[in-house]
Motif scaffolding. Structure first.
Motif, PDB file in Angstrom:
ATOM      1  N   VAL A   1       5.950  12.576  -3.438  1.00  0.00           N
ATOM      2  CA  VAL A   1       5.567  12.824  -4.834  1.00  0.00           C
ATOM      3  C   VAL A   1       4.994  14.233  -4.977  1.00  0.00           C
ATOM      4  O   VAL A   1       5.298  14.950  -5.937  1.00  0.00           O
ATOM      5  N   ALA A   2       4.188  14.647  -4.012  1.00  0.00           N
ATOM      6  CA  ALA A   2       3.605  15.989  -4.058  1.00  0.00           C
ATOM      7  C   ALA A   2       4.696  17.062  -3.969  1.00  0.00           C
ATOM      8  O   ALA A   2       4.636  18.072  -4.677  1.00  0.00           O
ATOM      9  N   SER A   3       5.697  16.837  -3.145  1.00  0.00           N
ATOM     10  CA  SER A   3       6.772  17.832  -3.034  1.00  0.00           C
ATOM     11  C   SER A   3       7.586  17.899  -4.322  1.00  0.00           C
ATOM     12  O   SER A   3       8.012  18.976  -4.723  1.00  0.00           O
ATOM     13  N   LEU A   4       7.814  16.758  -4.970  1.00  0.00           N
ATOM     14  CA  LEU A   4       8.517  16.769  -6.253  1.00  0.00           C
ATOM     15  C   LEU A   4       7.738  17.541  -7.308  1.00  0.00           C
ATOM     16  O   LEU A   4       8.324  18.208  -8.161  1.00  0.00           O
ATOM     17  N   ALA A   5       6.406  17.452  -7.241  1.00  0.00           N
ATOM     18  CA  ALA A   5       5.551  18.158  -8.192  1.00  0.00           C
ATOM     19  C   ALA A   5       5.246  19.581  -7.737  1.00  0.00           C
ATOM     20  O   ALA A   5       4.528  20.307  -8.430  1.00  0.00           O
ATOM     21  N   ARG A   6       5.780  19.952  -6.570  1.00  0.00           N
ATOM     22  CA  ARG A   6       5.531  21.280  -5.992  1.00  0.00           C
ATOM     23  C   ARG A   6       4.040  21.542  -5.789  1.00  0.00           C
ATOM     24  O   ARG A   6       3.503  22.574  -6.154  1.00  0.00           O
ATOM     25  N   VAL A   7       3.358  20.542  -5.234  1.00  0.00           N
ATOM     26  CA  VAL A   7       1.924  20.624  -4.981  1.00  0.00           C
ATOM     27  C   VAL A   7       1.701  20.465  -3.480  1.00  0.00           C
ATOM     28  O   VAL A   7       2.231  19.543  -2.862  1.00  0.00           O
ATOM     29  N   HIS A   8       0.923  21.363  -2.901  1.00  0.00           N
ATOM     30  CA  HIS A   8       0.580  21.246  -1.485  1.00  0.00           C
ATOM     31  C   HIS A   8      -0.733  20.478  -1.375  1.00  0.00           C
ATOM     32  O   HIS A   8      -1.710  20.794  -2.049  1.00  0.00           O
TER      33      HIS A   8
ATOM     34  N   MET B   1       0.834  -1.183   0.000  1.00  0.00           N
ATOM     35  CA  MET B   1       0.000   0.000   0.000  1.00  0.00           C
ATOM     36  C   MET B   1       0.885   1.256   0.000  1.00  0.00           C
ATOM     37  O   MET B   1       1.923   1.293   0.639  1.00  0.00           O
ATOM     38  N   VAL B   2       0.457   2.264  -0.711  1.00  0.00           N
ATOM     39  CA  VAL B   2       1.157   3.541  -0.760  1.00  0.00           C
ATOM     40  C   VAL B   2       0.868   4.269   0.551  1.00  0.00           C
ATOM     41  O   VAL B   2      -0.285   4.408   0.953  1.00  0.00           O
ATOM     42  N   ASP B   3       1.927   4.717   1.222  1.00  0.00           N
ATOM     43  CA  ASP B   3       1.705   5.359   2.518  1.00  0.00           C
ATOM     44  C   ASP B   3       1.740   6.884   2.410  1.00  0.00           C
ATOM     45  O   ASP B   3       2.020   7.456   1.360  1.00  0.00           O
ATOM     46  N   HIS B   4       1.446   7.495   3.518  1.00  0.00           N
ATOM     47  CA  HIS B   4       1.334   8.953   3.658  1.00  0.00           C
ATOM     48  C   HIS B   4       2.622   9.649   3.191  1.00  0.00           C
ATOM     49  O   HIS B   4       2.574  10.639   2.455  1.00  0.00           O
ATOM     50  N   GLU B   5       3.776   9.119   3.603  1.00  0.00           N
ATOM     51  CA  GLU B   5       5.068   9.736   3.277  1.00  0.00           C
ATOM     52  C   GLU B   5       5.355   9.698   1.775  1.00  0.00           C
ATOM     53  O   GLU B   5       5.901  10.655   1.228  1.00  0.00           O
ATOM     54  N   GLU B   6       5.000   8.604   1.124  1.00  0.00           N
ATOM     55  CA  GLU B   6       5.240   8.499  -0.319  1.00  0.00           C
ATOM     56  C   GLU B   6       4.416   9.522  -1.090  1.00  0.00           C
ATOM     57  O   GLU B   6       4.901  10.140  -2.039  1.00  0.00           O
ATOM     58  N   VAL B   7       3.167   9.702  -0.695  1.00  0.00           N
ATOM     59  CA  VAL B   7       2.313  10.691  -1.359  1.00  0.00           C
ATOM     60  C   VAL B   7       2.872  12.094  -1.129  1.00  0.00           C
ATOM     61  O   VAL B   7       2.938  12.899  -2.064  1.00  0.00           O
ATOM     62  N   GLU B   8       3.305  12.395   0.091  1.00  0.00           N
ATOM     63  CA  GLU B   8       3.896  13.706   0.368  1.00  0.00           C
ATOM     64  C   GLU B   8       5.168  13.922  -0.440  1.00  0.00           C
ATOM     65  O   GLU B   8       5.421  15.018  -0.930  1.00  0.00           O
TER      66      GLU B   8
END
Length: 88
Positions: free
Chosen positions: A10-17, A1-8
């Motif tokens: 990926v979001a930081s790499l995409a510069r998305v909050h 399962m994809v966890d909270h840290e992995e999503v954060e």
């Protein structure tokens, strides 16, 4: 399962909050997407004769952008180059 840290991450790499509820939703969506890739692994391979044709046009030489034109909309640049975030 994809966890909270992995999503954060990926979001930081995409510069998305993302808000916490969005992180949970995206984690579930990422799990679904990865499940589709697992389903593709179960598809049997078939042999097929390749009847391929080149559908690309020939290259044409034409005038490109100047360095200043290429960098004019960049959020950050340094010494004439695009500058991006450090990837760890």
């Amino acid at each position: 399962m994809v966890d909270h840290e992995e999503v954060e991450h990926v979001a930081s790499l995409a510069r998305v909050h993302l808000a916490d509820d969005e992180i949970e939703r995206f984690a579930a969506q990422f799990d679904d997407i990865l499940g589709y890739f697992d389903a593709l692994d179960e598809v049997p391979e078939v042999e097929r004769e390749a009847d391929l044709a080149n559908v690309f046009r020939p290259d044409e030489v034409r005038e490109g952008l100047t360095q200043a034109e290429a960098l004019q909309n960049a959020p950050e640049s340094e010494d004439g180059y695009f500058k991006g975030p450090k990837v760890s």
